[in-house]
Write a protein that holds these residues in place. Structure first.
Motif, PDB file in Angstrom:
ATOM      1  N   SER A 626      55.778  19.373  -7.237  1.00  0.00           N
ATOM      2  CA  SER A 626      55.399  18.658  -8.451  1.00  0.00           C
ATOM      3  C   SER A 626      55.602  17.164  -8.214  1.00  0.00           C
ATOM      4  O   SER A 626      56.186  16.753  -7.204  1.00  0.00           O
ATOM      5  CB  SER A 626      56.255  19.117  -9.640  1.00  0.00           C
ATOM      6  N   HIS A 627      55.147  16.358  -9.156  1.00  0.00           N
ATOM      7  CA  HIS A 627      55.335  14.911  -9.013  1.00  0.00           C
ATOM      8  C   HIS A 627      56.774  14.501  -9.299  1.00  0.00           C
ATOM      9  O   HIS A 627      57.162  13.369  -9.006  1.00  0.00           O
ATOM     10  CB  HIS A 627      54.386  14.161  -9.953  1.00  0.00           C
ATOM     11  N   GLY A 647      58.319  21.798 -17.624  1.00  0.00           N
ATOM     12  CA  GLY A 647      58.294  23.158 -17.089  1.00  0.00           C
ATOM     13  C   GLY A 647      57.880  23.182 -15.632  1.00  0.00           C
ATOM     14  O   GLY A 647      57.150  22.307 -15.168  1.00  0.00           O
ATOM     15  N   ARG A 648      58.342  24.207 -14.923  1.00  0.00           N
ATOM     16  CA  ARG A 648      58.005  24.341 -13.506  1.00  0.00           C
ATOM     17  C   ARG A 648      57.457  25.721 -13.155  1.00  0.00           C
ATOM     18  O   ARG A 648      56.836  25.879 -12.111  1.00  0.00           O
ATOM     19  CB  ARG A 648      59.242  24.054 -12.633  1.00  0.00           C
ATOM     20  N   ARG A 649      57.702  26.722 -13.981  1.00  0.00           N
ATOM     21  CA  ARG A 649      57.216  28.060 -13.645  1.00  0.00           C
ATOM     22  C   ARG A 649      55.787  28.197 -14.170  1.00  0.00           C
ATOM     23  O   ARG A 649      55.508  28.827 -15.186  1.00  0.00           O
ATOM     24  CB  ARG A 649      58.145  29.140 -14.201  1.00  0.00           C
ATOM     25  N   VAL A 650      54.873  27.566 -13.410  1.00  0.00           N
ATOM     26  CA  VAL A 650      53.458  27.568 -13.765  1.00  0.00           C
ATOM     27  C   VAL A 650      52.651  27.956 -12.535  1.00  0.00           C
ATOM     28  O   VAL A 650      53.095  27.757 -11.392  1.00  0.00           O
ATOM     29  CB  VAL A 650      52.993  26.187 -14.294  1.00  0.00           C
ATOM     30  N   VAL A 651      51.460  28.499 -12.750  1.00  0.00           N
ATOM     31  CA  VAL A 651      50.553  28.809 -11.648  1.00  0.00           C
ATOM     32  C   VAL A 651      49.179  28.282 -12.023  1.00  0.00           C
ATOM     33  O   VAL A 651      48.682  28.522 -13.134  1.00  0.00           O
ATOM     34  CB  VAL A 651      50.524  30.315 -11.333  1.00  0.00           C
ATOM     35  N   PHE A 685      55.586  33.290 -15.016  1.00  0.00           N
ATOM     36  CA  PHE A 685      54.869  32.043 -14.768  1.00  0.00           C
ATOM     37  C   PHE A 685      53.764  31.870 -15.798  1.00  0.00           C
ATOM     38  O   PHE A 685      52.981  32.795 -16.045  1.00  0.00           O
ATOM     39  CB  PHE A 685      54.269  32.040 -13.354  1.00  0.00           C
ATOM     40  N   ARG A 686      53.680  30.676 -16.371  1.00  0.00           N
ATOM     41  CA  ARG A 686      52.619  30.379 -17.332  1.00  0.00           C
ATOM     42  C   ARG A 686      51.355  30.037 -16.565  1.00  0.00           C
ATOM     43  O   ARG A 686      51.362  29.203 -15.662  1.00  0.00           O
ATOM     44  CB  ARG A 686      53.011  29.191 -18.208  1.00  0.00           C
ATOM     45  N   ALA A 699      51.334  27.070  -6.930  1.00  0.00           N
ATOM     46  CA  ALA A 699      52.551  27.070  -7.738  1.00  0.00           C
ATOM     47  C   ALA A 699      53.625  26.299  -6.976  1.00  0.00           C
ATOM     48  O   ALA A 699      53.524  26.089  -5.770  1.00  0.00           O
ATOM     49  CB  ALA A 699      53.015  28.496  -8.036  1.00  0.00           C
ATOM     50  N   TYR A 700      54.647  25.868  -7.692  1.00  0.00           N
ATOM     51  CA  TYR A 700      55.652  24.994  -7.101  1.00  0.00           C
ATOM     52  C   TYR A 700      56.643  25.763  -6.224  1.00  0.00           C
ATOM     53  O   TYR A 700      57.014  26.900  -6.520  1.00  0.00           O
ATOM     54  CB  TYR A 700      56.440  24.264  -8.190  1.00  0.00           C
ATOM     55  N   PHE A 701      57.059  25.101  -5.131  1.00  0.00           N
ATOM     56  CA  PHE A 701      58.248  25.564  -4.420  1.00  0.00           C
ATOM     57  C   PHE A 701      59.406  24.681  -4.869  1.00  0.00           C
ATOM     58  O   PHE A 701      59.181  23.565  -5.354  1.00  0.00           O
ATOM     59  CB  PHE A 701      58.034  25.505  -2.895  1.00  0.00           C
TER      60      PHE A 701
END
Length: 735
Positions: A626-627, A647-651, A685-686, A699-701
């Motif tokens: 993410s940024h 939020g971070r749990r996104v796809v 994940f949203r 998606a984020y690591f």
């Protein structure tokens, strides 16, 4: 969590505002001014973030938004002491988020978790070294220990560290390169004879055509946008190749120019929205279209293997190319015409190319593409693998490598009068397997966050917990301190921003320039020790009065280390004399058009194209930053450029791929990866409908590292395939 449409530009006043708010919150106004004005200055300190080089003439504010965040995280006024660890057992820390752990502040004293205990307690430095030395001596052999290194470590600390490890008797020196640019080094050593890029910053400014492939400079190397803008103003054209449209490559609002307050500057002239893992097919197709315009003089004089490669290329199947890339023939032909019209071409890339099963072959194909028209070893042309961490390239130069060259070991042994081990050690993936299987029993980490940087999170965590002792040399708290061996130590060290009694240190940037770094802040605690002093203290406990290495002299004066480096590593002659002003390391392909390969020439290579096909109903996942993060350090919970807030749990999934699965933007899903040894799951994940390439998602690591199988690795380099994870989306119920 709130989601808005993604940005189509990067930088500008918002970048300044976010950087300053983060800095003020962590450091206060006065400390912010004192610190940020020294970042990347000739008499200042090197940014602990990315490895992008600085030019000869530097701005007073020679840093980017994420660089300011990296400095603020390290120079924060927040502190963690014994009271914190008394209040927070290890079992509690293990369930805290990465963001929470990182925000607690700087570690201030050595801490020890005895076997069977659930709390860290204070310990003296001498007792900590005794415990490590005891456990190392008790091993069945040196190869039962693993010594990891992150890319933040200075050249001086890295040289001392690898020397200690080899004096102990092993080459088990895995590092973060194994997980990011190992594929680049493997391919470039074979084809060009050097495992690094062949361009300078001035080459980038002079290039006529620049490919930016599998890379998001707006977030990961923001100062690169300034270089791309300068190249554009000089007449260059830029081709962006990525499954995701990245804001920084679309338009850049340079906050140090008046134009940055307005519309900014469009960067990418062409956006090739490629399917994940389609890059080899792309460069093979471009080369085929350009065969009639080869630089025959260069090919005949400087290369080997052209005829075999040409025969293979002429049999290329266009249907496979179009399937693999997701592009049209018209897009490929138009791009080839841009190359034909350009006198000099640079290809830049990052982990979007290096983390696939066929990554090494793909990068070899990039080299083929450049060799075809003589775009190596001349002004404005060459290969540009953009390293992610500030001294990851320097660590490798200093000998942090599990497969050292015989010439390096010969020179090291001659200089210090001992016989270094010759057998290959463990890389990162092999180290995890060894700890999992019980054949490695002690883990020492010099910086980084091993647990969160590595693949297959559940397997990695179980592996670390099986060891007898884990040692983390760190500036701040992270999950690797909570996922530990039966016994564990935390050894707090100085940051890049802090004054070091041993003198200045040096780093090597992404383009092979070595320069000094001088911290200016008072240490966060009187108990902190520099990394070099920690290495030397451990050496004293382990070896006693060592007749081969003057460890005490190393700790007292880093100039002594540099003198020894100058006699071991080519290119570092007169190291102490040249380091204050900086110097470029020799680069035979760039400087002489000389290629120190097995053939004595630059090598064309034949690489079989295999289209990566996924089963019906599945998608190909890439893990991304993410940024609001750098590597595994989470600064905040936003991704401004992709429109994600809190939020971070996104796809991120294409709208048409969602419709095919009867899913909609905002739905909650579980991500399930599939591998022959079983499934791996990341819950809750949203879904975000996003303009990514069809059949792909992101998606984020580190949240999705759990989905990357330990045994899914690149051929030759053994790098985890974090950009090629086959997943399915399962509808989930809200927690």
């Amino acid at each position: 969590m709130r989601v808005r449409p993604p940005k189509d530009w990067a930088g500008g006043l918002p970048a300044v505002g976010h950087a300053m708010r983060t800095a003020y919150r962590q450091m206060g106004v006065g400390r912010t001014a004192l610190t940020l004005l020294q970042v990347n200055q000739k008499r200042g300190f090197d940014c602990p973030g990315c490895a992008w080089p600085e030019g000869e003439h530097r701005s007073p504010a020679e840093f980017c938004e994420n660089g300011a965040k990296a400095v603020a995280e390290e120079a924060t006024t927040r502190r963690i002491g014994r009271d914190f660890f008394a209040a927070h057992p290890v079992s509690e820390l293990a369930v805290r988020s990465d963001h929470w752990l990182g925000q607690q502040g700087r570690l201030t004293e050595p801490m020890h978790k005895p076997a069977g205990a659930d709390h860290y307690v204070p310990i003296s430095w001498e007792r900590a070294f005794e415990i490590i030395a005891r456990e190392l001596r008790a091993l069945g052999g040196p190869d039962e220990a693993v010594f990891y290194t992150s890319g933040r470590t200075s050249n001086e600390a890295a040289f001392a560290y690898q020397l200690l490890v080899r004096r102990f008797g092993t080459n088990n020196l895995p590092d973060c390169s194994n997980m990011c640019h190992e594929s680049s080094g493997s391919a470039l050593n074979e084809t060009l004879g050097i495992g690094k890029g062949t361009v300078s910053l001035e080459d980038l400014h002079r290039a006529e055509l620049i490919f930016v492939v599998g890379q998001n400079p707006g977030t990961n190397h923001p100062r690169m946008l300034t270089a791309l803008e300068r190249a554009k103003r000089a007449g260059a054209r830029i081709v962006a190749v990525n499954p995701l449209p990245e804001a920084g490559l679309l338009r850049f609002k340079n906050p140090q120019r008046p134009s940055g307050l307005g519309k900014g500057y469009a960067l990418a002239d062409r956006f090739l929205q490629i399917r994940l893992n389609g890059d080899m097919a792309l460069f093979q197709a471009l080369s085929l279209l350009l065969l009639d315009s080869a630089d025959k003089e260069f090919v005949d004089r400087h290369t080997h293997g052209f005829e075999e490669w040409e025969r293979h290329l002429r049999a290329l199947d266009w249907d496979q190319v179009l399937e693999a890339t997701g592009l049209t023939r018209a897009e490929l032909e138009a791009t080839a015409e841009e190359v034909r019209a350009a006198g000099s071409v640079i290809v830049c890339w990052a982990m979007g190319l290096t983390q696939h099963r066929n990554s090494v072959a793909t990068i070899r194909e990039v080299v083929n593409f450049l060799l075809l028209r003589g775009n190596v070893g001349r002004s404005g042309a060459g290969v540009c693998p953009v390293r992610g961490h500030s001294n990851v390239q320097g660590d490798r130069t200093m000998g942090i490598y599990e497969k050292p060259a015989a010439a390096f070991l010969d020179a090291l042994g001659k200089e210090f009068g001992f016989s270094p081990p010759r057998h290959h050690g463990f890389d990162t993936v092999e180290a995890i397997r060894a700890m999992r299987d019980g054949t490695a029993k002690v883990f020492v980490g010099m910086g980084g966050n091993f647990v969160r940087a590595t693949p297959d999170s559940d397997v990695t965590e179980a592996a670390l917990r099986r060891t007898r002792l884990t040692v983390q040399i760190s500036t701040k708290l992270n999950r690797s301190h909570a996922v530990c061996g039966a016994e564990a130590l935390i050894l707090p060290t100085l940051g890049r921003t802090e004054r070091d009694a041993g003198g200045y240190v040096t780093v090597e940037d992404s383009m092979g320039l070595v320069h000094a770094s001088r911290g200016r802040l008072a240490p966060a605690s009187a108990e902190l020790r520099p990394e070099v002093a920690i290495v030397c203290g451990l050496a004293a406990a382990l070896f006693g009065d060592d007749p081969h290495v003057p460890w005490a002299d190393f700790a007292r004066d880093y100039g002594v280390i540099r003198d020894r480096v100058s006699r071991v590593i080519p290119g570092f002659e007169d190291f102490n004399a040249r380091a204050p002003e900086g110097f470029a390391l020799p680069n035979a392909p760039r400087d002489e058009r000389r290629f120190p390969t097995a053939t004595g020439k630059a090598n064309f290579t034949v690489n079989e194209l295999e289209v990566l096909r996924v089963p019906p109903g599945r998608l190909l996942l890439q893990t991304v930053r993410s940024h609001d993060q750098y590597n595994t350090t989470i600064y905040g919970l936003d991704d401004r450029y992709r429109g994600v807030k809190a939020g971070r749990r996104v796809v991120f999934v294409h709208q048409d791929d969602l419709a095919e699965r009867d899913l909609a933007d905002g739905d909650l899903v579980d991500l399930v990866s599939e591998w022959p040894d079983g499934e791996r799951r990341a819950d809750g994940f949203r879904v975000i409908a996003y303009p990514t390439a069809r059949g792909c998602c992101a998606a984020y690591f580190p949240e999705t590292n759990v989905l990357v199988p330990l045994d899914s690795v690149a051929e030759t380099s053994n790098t985890p395939t974090s950009k090629s994870v086959v997943v399915r989306l399962e509808r989930a119920q809200p927690a």
